[in-house]
Design a protein around this motif. Sequence first.
Motif, PDB file in Angstrom:
ATOM      1  N   VAL A  99     -23.303  -9.963 -25.463  1.00  0.00           N
ATOM      2  CA  VAL A  99     -22.684  -8.690 -25.118  1.00  0.00           C
ATOM      3  C   VAL A  99     -23.699  -7.572 -25.336  1.00  0.00           C
ATOM      4  N   VAL A 100     -23.977  -6.825 -24.278  1.00  0.00           N
ATOM      5  CA  VAL A 100     -24.833  -5.639 -24.348  1.00  0.00           C
ATOM      6  C   VAL A 100     -23.958  -4.442 -24.013  1.00  0.00           C
ATOM      7  N   ARG A 101     -23.967  -3.426 -24.852  1.00  0.00           N
ATOM      8  CA  ARG A 101     -23.003  -2.329 -24.722  1.00  0.00           C
ATOM      9  C   ARG A 101     -23.554  -1.088 -24.043  1.00  0.00           C
ATOM     10  N   GLU A 102     -24.857  -1.002 -23.869  1.00  0.00           N
ATOM     11  CA  GLU A 102     -25.446   0.185 -23.247  1.00  0.00           C
ATOM     12  C   GLU A 102     -26.133  -0.183 -21.937  1.00  0.00           C
ATOM     13  N   PRO A 103     -25.989   0.601 -20.859  1.00  0.00           N
ATOM     14  CA  PRO A 103     -25.146   1.800 -20.765  1.00  0.00           C
ATOM     15  C   PRO A 103     -23.662   1.496 -20.609  1.00  0.00           C
ATOM     16  N   THR A 104     -23.329   0.273 -20.202  1.00  0.00           N
ATOM     17  CA  THR A 104     -21.924  -0.144 -20.109  1.00  0.00           C
ATOM     18  C   THR A 104     -21.795  -1.537 -20.699  1.00  0.00           C
ATOM     19  N   GLY A 105     -20.625  -1.881 -21.207  1.00  0.00           N
ATOM     20  CA  GLY A 105     -20.411  -3.195 -21.782  1.00  0.00           C
ATOM     21  C   GLY A 105     -20.470  -4.285 -20.728  1.00  0.00           C
ATOM     22  N   ARG A 106     -21.224  -5.349 -21.007  1.00  0.00           N
ATOM     23  CA  ARG A 106     -21.367  -6.442 -20.059  1.00  0.00           C
ATOM     24  C   ARG A 106     -21.994  -7.634 -20.782  1.00  0.00           C
ATOM     25  N   PHE A 107     -21.978  -8.787 -20.127  1.00  0.00           N
ATOM     26  CA  PHE A 107     -22.644  -9.980 -20.649  1.00  0.00           C
ATOM     27  C   PHE A 107     -23.991 -10.138 -19.972  1.00  0.00           C
ATOM     28  N   VAL A 108     -25.013 -10.403 -20.769  1.00  0.00           N
ATOM     29  CA  VAL A 108     -26.362 -10.649 -20.262  1.00  0.00           C
ATOM     30  C   VAL A 108     -26.770 -12.063 -20.668  1.00  0.00           C
ATOM     31  N   ALA A 109     -27.321 -12.815 -19.740  1.00  0.00           N
ATOM     32  CA  ALA A 109     -27.771 -14.171 -20.027  1.00  0.00           C
ATOM     33  C   ALA A 109     -29.221 -14.146 -20.501  1.00  0.00           C
ATOM     34  N   VAL A 110     -29.509 -14.954 -21.516  1.00  0.00           N
ATOM     35  CA  VAL A 110     -30.887 -15.111 -21.999  1.00  0.00           C
ATOM     36  C   VAL A 110     -31.313 -16.552 -21.734  1.00  0.00           C
ATOM     37  N   LEU A 111     -32.410 -16.698 -21.007  1.00  0.00           N
ATOM     38  CA  LEU A 111     -32.947 -18.006 -20.647  1.00  0.00           C
ATOM     39  C   LEU A 111     -34.197 -18.295 -21.459  1.00  0.00           C
ATOM     40  N   ASN A 112     -34.207 -19.435 -22.122  1.00  0.00           N
ATOM     41  CA  ASN A 112     -35.386 -19.896 -22.860  1.00  0.00           C
ATOM     42  C   ASN A 112     -35.711 -21.299 -22.363  1.00  0.00           C
ATOM     43  N   TRP A 113     -36.854 -21.432 -21.693  1.00  0.00           N
ATOM     44  CA  TRP A 113     -37.230 -22.707 -21.075  1.00  0.00           C
ATOM     45  C   TRP A 113     -38.675 -23.031 -21.428  1.00  0.00           C
ATOM     46  N   PRO A 114     -38.930 -23.620 -22.588  1.00  0.00           N
ATOM     47  CA  PRO A 114     -40.308 -23.889 -23.012  1.00  0.00           C
ATOM     48  C   PRO A 114     -41.097 -24.748 -22.031  1.00  0.00           C
ATOM     49  N   GLY A 115     -40.433 -25.653 -21.317  1.00  0.00           N
ATOM     50  CA  GLY A 115     -41.139 -26.526 -20.387  1.00  0.00           C
ATOM     51  C   GLY A 115     -41.145 -26.038 -18.966  1.00  0.00           C
ATOM     52  N   GLY A 116     -40.709 -24.801 -18.756  1.00  0.00           N
ATOM     53  CA  GLY A 116     -40.603 -24.281 -17.398  1.00  0.00           C
ATOM     54  C   GLY A 116     -41.903 -23.686 -16.887  1.00  0.00           C
ATOM     55  N   PRO A 117     -41.848 -23.071 -15.699  1.00  0.00           N
ATOM     56  CA  PRO A 117     -43.040 -22.430 -15.135  1.00  0.00           C
ATOM     57  C   PRO A 117     -43.494 -21.266 -16.012  1.00  0.00           C
ATOM     58  N   ALA A 118     -44.680 -20.740 -15.726  1.00  0.00           N
ATOM     59  CA  ALA A 118     -45.155 -19.545 -16.417  1.00  0.00           C
ATOM     60  C   ALA A 118     -44.139 -18.431 -16.261  1.00  0.00           C
ATOM     61  N   VAL A 119     -44.050 -17.569 -17.264  1.00  0.00           N
ATOM     62  CA  VAL A 119     -42.999 -16.558 -17.272  1.00  0.00           C
ATOM     63  C   VAL A 119     -43.074 -15.656 -16.044  1.00  0.00           C
TER      64      VAL A 119
END
Length: 235
Positions: A99-119
């Motif tokens: 949950v991120v509340r600024e500027p408006t409340g919403r859900f944000v996804a965080v992706l962590n992929w150590p074996g994935g392509p370069a960022v």
Amino acid sequence: MTTRPLAVDADARDLAAAEHLVHRLDEVLGAVSECGAEPDVVQRSSWQGAAAKAYRASVERRQRRQGGRWAASGRRFRIPKRPLGAGQSEDAYVISTHVVREPTGRFVAVLNWPGGPAVEELTAILADQLPQAYVTPDSPAIDEAAARTAGRLARYPGRTAIETVTTVAAVEADSVVDAVEGLAGISLEPGDALDLTGFARPVWREGLCVLLVQRSATGLVPFEMRHQIPCCSDH
């Protein structure tokens, strides 16, 4: 390989929208995983889908920067294999929603992929395939995920192994879940049966991955259940 987590903000205002975003990420990352899971030499004609094409283009750009050469026929190119982890390809990466509340409340996804392509490559792929989303390596959601203080895990190693009828001990042994806890003072034993069929969403809390369960008419089930979220009921 991806060395930094990425935040994907599609202005998801409820859990249904957050889960829909996770499903869309699965589609894109699944295409990238298929690229990495194929043999080193892959026929261009075997690739289909915009996500795979975007990944292929990013690999070609990197190869050109590194001075790589393509076969004279122009129909074959090399893609490095990348480990997908145990089980489904979705077990290779972690997606948590915050949950991120600024500027408006919403859900944000965080992706962590150590074996994935370069960022940089992964950012470009996600931005291309999810044009409605903002993809960034800088978000309070990333900080929260890194500290493991809050957030619900939608994809994580071992998820596909535990989303079945299982036990407390098996969940803690076969996945990243550190602890299974019962709500309302429910006492749990290692051998207690859990019905996690198709849906288990643990949370980050005080540095640990915790799966909350409750009693139902049929036994112990997750606190957060699939049928409570319209999006998940349709997947």
